[in-house]
Write an enzyme that holds these catalytic residues in place. Structure first.
Site, PDB file in Angstrom:
ATOM      1  N   GLU A 122      13.659 -25.523 -90.532  1.00 23.46           N
ATOM      2  CA  GLU A 122      13.440 -26.952 -90.715  1.00 23.46           C
ATOM      3  C   GLU A 122      13.686 -27.279 -92.184  1.00 23.46           C
ATOM      4  O   GLU A 122      13.242 -26.518 -93.056  1.00 23.46           O
ATOM      5  CB  GLU A 122      12.008 -27.361 -90.350  1.00 23.46           C
ATOM      6  N   ALA A 255       3.487 -23.948 -94.202  1.00 23.33           N
ATOM      7  CA  ALA A 255       3.670 -23.187 -92.972  1.00 23.33           C
ATOM      8  C   ALA A 255       4.640 -23.918 -92.064  1.00 23.33           C
ATOM      9  O   ALA A 255       4.939 -25.085 -92.281  1.00 23.33           O
ATOM     10  CB  ALA A 255       2.335 -23.007 -92.253  1.00 23.33           C
ATOM     11  N   GLU A 257       6.070 -24.424 -87.845  1.00 26.41           N
ATOM     12  CA  GLU A 257       5.651 -24.362 -86.445  1.00 26.41           C
ATOM     13  C   GLU A 257       6.685 -23.776 -85.480  1.00 26.41           C
ATOM     14  O   GLU A 257       6.685 -24.142 -84.294  1.00 26.41           O
ATOM     15  CB  GLU A 257       5.286 -25.775 -85.984  1.00 26.41           C
ATOM     16  N   HIS A 290      -2.895 -27.323 -87.607  1.00 32.07           N
ATOM     17  CA  HIS A 290      -1.742 -28.219 -87.697  1.00 32.07           C
ATOM     18  C   HIS A 290      -0.511 -27.596 -87.040  1.00 32.07           C
ATOM     19  O   HIS A 290       0.115 -28.207 -86.173  1.00 32.07           O
ATOM     20  CB  HIS A 290      -1.476 -28.540 -89.169  1.00 32.07           C
ATOM     21  N   GLU A 291      -0.177 -26.396 -87.431  1.00 32.53           N
ATOM     22  CA  GLU A 291       1.040 -25.771 -86.883  1.00 32.53           C
ATOM     23  C   GLU A 291       0.866 -25.500 -85.395  1.00 32.53           C
ATOM     24  O   GLU A 291       1.792 -25.672 -84.613  1.00 32.53           O
ATOM     25  CB  GLU A 291       1.399 -24.481 -87.639  1.00 32.53           C
ATOM     26  N   HIS A 294       1.427 -28.654 -83.400  1.00 30.22           N
ATOM     27  CA  HIS A 294       2.838 -29.021 -83.278  1.00 30.22           C
ATOM     28  C   HIS A 294       3.444 -28.512 -81.966  1.00 30.22           C
ATOM     29  O   HIS A 294       4.471 -29.023 -81.530  1.00 30.22           O
ATOM     30  CB  HIS A 294       3.651 -28.432 -84.434  1.00 30.22           C
ATOM     31  N   GLU A 313       5.035 -35.429 -87.719  1.00 33.05           N
ATOM     32  CA  GLU A 313       4.164 -35.027 -88.835  1.00 33.05           C
ATOM     33  C   GLU A 313       2.952 -35.952 -88.976  1.00 33.05           C
ATOM     34  O   GLU A 313       1.827 -35.477 -89.158  1.00 33.05           O
ATOM     35  CB  GLU A 313       4.949 -34.938 -90.139  1.00 33.05           C
TER      36      GLU A 313
HETATM   37  N1  BES Z   1       7.030 -28.703 -90.272  1.00 29.72           N
HETATM   38  C1  BES Z   1       6.289 -28.527 -91.459  1.00 29.72           C
HETATM   39  C2  BES Z   1       6.865 -27.508 -92.390  1.00 29.72           C
HETATM   40  C3  BES Z   1       8.122 -27.931 -93.122  1.00 29.72           C
HETATM   41  C4  BES Z   1       8.088 -28.940 -94.026  1.00 29.72           C
HETATM   42  C5  BES Z   1       9.308 -27.300 -92.953  1.00 29.72           C
HETATM   43  C6  BES Z   1       9.237 -29.290 -94.718  1.00 29.72           C
HETATM   44  C7  BES Z   1      10.434 -27.661 -93.619  1.00 29.72           C
HETATM   45  C8  BES Z   1      10.415 -28.663 -94.523  1.00 29.72           C
HETATM   46  C9  BES Z   1       4.846 -28.095 -91.157  1.00 29.72           C
HETATM   47  O1  BES Z   1       4.394 -28.449 -89.908  1.00 29.72           O
HETATM   48  C10 BES Z   1       3.962 -28.803 -92.143  1.00 29.72           C
HETATM   49  O2  BES Z   1       3.840 -29.984 -92.028  1.00 29.72           O
HETATM   50  N2  BES Z   1       3.373 -28.087 -93.073  1.00 29.72           N
HETATM   51  C11 BES Z   1       2.605 -28.630 -94.147  1.00 29.72           C
HETATM   52  C12 BES Z   1       1.145 -28.381 -94.005  1.00 29.72           C
HETATM   53  C13 BES Z   1       0.420 -29.278 -93.066  1.00 29.72           C
HETATM   54  C14 BES Z   1      -1.018 -28.858 -92.926  1.00 29.72           C
HETATM   55  C15 BES Z   1       0.481 -30.728 -93.445  1.00 29.72           C
HETATM   56  C16 BES Z   1       3.070 -27.919 -95.396  1.00 29.72           C
HETATM   57  O3  BES Z   1       3.816 -26.953 -95.267  1.00 29.72           O
HETATM   58  O4  BES Z   1       2.705 -28.334 -96.478  1.00 29.72           O
HETATM   59 ZN    ZN Z   2       3.724 -30.433 -89.731  1.00 34.23          ZN
END
Ligand code: BES
Ligand code: ZN
Length: 850
Positions: A122, A255, A257, A290-291, A294, A313
């Site tokens: 992603e 992280a 998902e 969170h993950e 998803h 998100e």
């Molecule tokens: N899908 C995102 C991770 C992501 C973000 C991948 C940007 C590629 C580019 C994941 O679900 C996410 O939102 N992670 C957050 C933490 C969450 C608790 C809000 C993060 O990685 O900060």
């Molecule tokens: Zn997320």
């Protein structure tokens, strides 16, 4: 040399891909520098496609061979992908490419972290693995064969077989490429299991490097709690027999998902009492949830295109916040979230980077994983829930999962579900998704003959590309208190829809005190002329815990603003109110800790800016110091008793109750350290049996410039633990006095353990620099220069992390002309750097265009 004009992508240009992808087979032959990826993909042209171009994304790939239905193909290859003539009936595309995981420092696609192979796809990383229609609306089933000599080789879905040097995986759920994952390395697992409510047994694993096994238990429990919670609250069950989590040390984000194979930054999953603070534990629990959440909001129902990012998100942040409230304390979680929203999203929404939760254009999508998409996206869902009510909310969600399972959706789909489930017209509500900027709501009141009238006027300042804004629907949760402190009207949600609107309350014996925007019912800025006496009254009497905190917070801000602007002494009424609250053992310690935590210096700067003043970071710092010193003196006689009373004895447990007590204890220790020269903090450091106490003691000592010995001891004790060392790097900069901050950060970039390639370490240092308000904005400009130097250097290795850190400059127009000139010079220098990435170029251009 002139740079290429970067390409801009627009929401309005959406066109579906002209082919269905019926299946994907991938074979990986892993070697660090020359991994081969062999793809075999079944495509079927869509008969009614408007655009029949066969374009596959592909970047930084070396194409070895390409075939269509077994015949050599001759695609046109550019640095963005390839096009090729293809049959008008279903066909098989085969390609072999070579990639270099060991040389991949951008940490997108397939890369190596600490001798381990891992992926991050992603948003648009899959195109660095093989040629593919790398867009979220193209979904397919993946079968994966991994060949290599790694002891553990994982991918999405279920294991189909493994032998010496190979492993095969199949994911039965169609998914977009951004959810693909592969991990291979010398890993050990912490196992667990969960039985779903329909009786399916799910195998759970947390995979880590040998040596980290003892830091997995907490994450495993958090995962099980998340699985149970999603069943109980949303009726959603897990849909595979296996759920894997892997911890990796080098990761741009927190992280990811990936279906059935979540990949975590090790800082967001590994935890032990000796190495992790209470805040770490809480964050780990939330991010695992969170993950996991998803899986339904993101994976089963995904986004049609990246403009819809907040569909997954915003909703998933909203869901993880609900989870944390249920696991811990609802008011404390709400207060924490509002603090973060104001610290991260408000500056974005009121500066050059402002964009709506659903942006309409981007150059680099990685730059739109923002506080607006995430946190404001979650606030928008909270408002929707408040407007339709809980029952309707869950009814709409049920419909969402029934109607859209397996689809790639839009915000329109999401809102339509709510319209159909509730019969409500959401046209005006939709403005929250398309308009940027934080609404200002001016409140005035009137009382006559038993009738109380509240009048609200809303307006939103111009944001880039959006000079004028229409009024939005704003849910205003309001309660009324009588002058003796009784609640005379319970919470009611007023729906503000016009630019100016009044609401009346009849039958009131005397003029009430209003408690407005309870629970922070909408992400707006309230403007209301009120007195400190009324704020103190609400701090003492409001039945809404959020607004009780808010009253204290407003008092704190007013006091500090008056100190900065007029050189006033700290307001004694406020100091008295604080003292009373701190001593009140009836109150939740976590809540007391929050009220005792002063607004940040950045927050004061923002408040001054909102009121039309130019903030002076040094003055704001001096006021903060004076205030805290005065508070410590005021509390002098009670501090030792309070310190003793809040010290948590016995074995450490990361639960909310203990954490709340330790938070209060930490605040008290920091006050005490201002009076006792660090005696108590030094004792606590010696005796500490967990990281929360050790860290709090070290922080108090460093702030008092009395922590050299303990800092050295901390280093000696933890130098082999990467995550703890990140704390050591950050804390020294966070605690440094303004004139020493840049030098402290610069010194640490020369430390043997500083490693720019590791995003956690880079952020520990540069994030702490940018986060030390008075230090970063010191008049010398050294902070700006150091950050710019570091960003220019990192951009060559890791554009994504570089671009995200540019946001440290987004508030530059707030400050005086001297600082603006210094910052402009640094931004211009970054913009002109040789070979600047598209990511960073977009960020600095937007910031400079302000
Ligand atoms: N899908 C995102 C991770 C992501 C973000 C991948 C940007 C590629 C580019 C994941 O679900 C996410 O939102 N992670 C957050 C933490 C969450 C608790 C809000 C993060 O990685 O900060
Ligand atoms: Zn997320």
């Amino acid at each position: 040399m002139a740079k290429d004009t970067p390409q801009t992508f627009y929401l309005k240009d959406y066109t579906p891909f002209g082919f269905d992808v019926e299946s994907v087979h991938l074979t990986f032959r892993l070697t660090p520098e020359t991994t081969r990826v062999i793809s075999k993909i079944r495509f079927a042209p869509k008969p009614d496609a408007a655009d029949k171009t066969f374009f596959l994304h592909g970047e930084e790939l070396q194409l070895i061979s390409a075939k269509i239905d077994g015949q050599d193909a001759t695609p046109d290859v550019t640095d963005k992908g390839l096009t090729c003539a293809v049959p008008s009936t279903p066909f098989t595309w085969e390609a072999e490419v070579e990639i270099n995981p060991a040389g991949n420092t951008a940490l997108e696609g397939l890369y190596m972290s600490n001798r381990m192979y891992c992926t991050q796809c992603e948003a648009e990383g899959f195109r660095k693995i093989t040629y593919y229609p790398d867009r979220p609306d193209v979904m397919s089933t993946f079968t994966v064969r991994i060949e290599g000599d790694e002891p553990v080789m994982l991918s999405n879905g279920n294991p189909m077989g493994a032998g010496e040097g190979w492993a095969e995986w199949h994911d039965p759920w169609p998914k977009p490429a951004y959810l693909f994952a592969l991990v291979a390395g010398d890993l050990v697992n912490h196992p667990g299991s969960f039985t779903t409510r329909s009786g399916k047994e799910v195998e759970l694993n947390i995979w880590v490097r040998p040596g980290d096994e003892n830091k997995c238990a907490f994450g495993m429990e958090a995962l099980k709690k998340s699985m149970k919670w999603d069943e109980d609250v949303y009726g959603l069950e897990y849909d595979l027999e296996l759920f894997n989590i892997v911890a990796v040390d080098d990761f741009n984000m927190g992280a990811m998902e990936n279906k059935g194979l979540n990949i975590f930054n090790s800082s967001c999953v590994l935890a032990s009492p000796e190495t992790s603070t209470d805040a770490n534990f809480e964050r780990i629990e939330a991010i695992i949830a969170h993950e996991y959440f998803h899986n339904w909001t993101g994976n089963r129902i995904t986004c049609r295109d990246w403009f819809q990012l907040c569909l997954k998100e915003g909703l998933t942040v909203f869901r993880d916040a609900q989870f944390t409230s249920d696991m811990r304390s609802e008011p404390v979680k709400r207060i924490d979230d509002v603090i973060t929203l104001r610290a991260r999203q408000f500056p974005e929404d009121n500066g050059p980077l402002a964009h709506p939760p659903r942006p309409e254009q981007f150059q680099e999508i990685n730059n739109f994983y923002t506080a607006t998409v995430y946190e404001k996206g979650a606030e928008v869902i909270g408002m929707l829930k408040r407007l339709v009510g809980d029952e309707n909310y869950y009814k709409a969600l049920k419909l969402y999962f029934e109607r859209h399972d397996g689809q790639a959706c839009t915000i329109e789909d999401w809102l339509k579900v709510f319209e159909d489930a509730t019969g409500r017209d959401l046209q005006q509500f939709k403005l929250w998704y398309s308009q940027a900027g934080t609404p200002r709501v001016k409140v005035s009141e009137d009382y006559a003959d038993g009738t109380y009238t509240l009048t609200f006027e809303q307006s939103t300042p111009p944001t880039p590309g959006q000079p004028d804004k229409a009024p939005r629907v704003i849910p205003m949760a309001v309660g009324l208190l009588s002058p003796n402190g009784d609640e005379v009207r319970g919470t009611q949600v007023l729906e503000l829809t016009g630019a100016k609107q009044s609401f009346t309350f009849d039958g009131l014996a005397s003029k009430p005190v209003p408690s407005i925007l309870r629970e922070f019912s909408a992400p707006v800025i309230l403007e209301r002329g009120t007195t400190n006496a009324e704020r103190a009254f609400l701090l003492a009497h409001d039945t809404d815990p959020f607004n009780r905190w808010e009253a204290g917070n407003a008092l704190a801000k007013e006091t500090r603003v008056a100190m900065v602007l007029d050189g006033a002494a700290p307001d004694t009424a406020y100091l008295d109110a604080l003292e009373k609250l701190v001593r009140d053992d009836e109150q939740d310690p976590a809540f007391r800790a929050l009220v005792l935590s002063p607004p940040s210096q950045a927050d004061i700067a923002q408040t001054l800016h909102e009121r039309g003043y130019t903030p002076d970071p040094q003055k704001i710092y001096d006021a903060a110091e004076t205030f805290t010193q005065t508070l410590a003196q005021q509390l002098e006689t009670s501090l030792p008793r309070l310190y003793a009373a809040t010290t948590v004895e016995g074995p450490y447990s990361p639960d909310a109750e203990g954490a709340g007590k330790r938070a209060l204890n930490g605040r008290i220790l920091s006050l005490l350290t201002r009076l006792d020269g660090g005696e108590q903090a030094a004792r606590q450091y010696e005796a500490a049996g967990n990281m929360t106490q050790q860290y709090a003691a070290l922080a108090a000592l460093l702030k008092a410039e009395k922590g050299d010995a303990q800092s050295q001891a901390f280093f000696d004790q933890w130098q082999d633990d990467r995550l703890v060392m990140d704390k050591w790097f950050a804390l020294q900069i966070a605690c440094a006095a303004p004139e020493k901050t840049a030098a402290a950060a610069a010194g640490l970039t020369k430390h043997a353990l500083f490693d720019m390639k590791n995003p956690n370490r880079f952020r520990a240092v540069m994030g702490a620099l940018a986060g030390n308000h008075a230090g970063f904005h010191h008049a010398s400009g050294e902070g700006y220069q150091l950050l710019a130097d570091s960003l220019i250097a990192l951009d060559k290795l890791n554009p994504q992390t570089t671009a995200r850190m540019c946001a440290a400059f987004q508030t530059w127009k707030r400050y005086g002309s001297d600082r603006q000139a210094l910052i402009r010079a640094q931004l211009t220098r970054i913009a002109g750097a040789e070979g600047l990435s598209r990511d960073t170029n977009e960020m600095v251009t937007r910031i400079l265009d302000a």
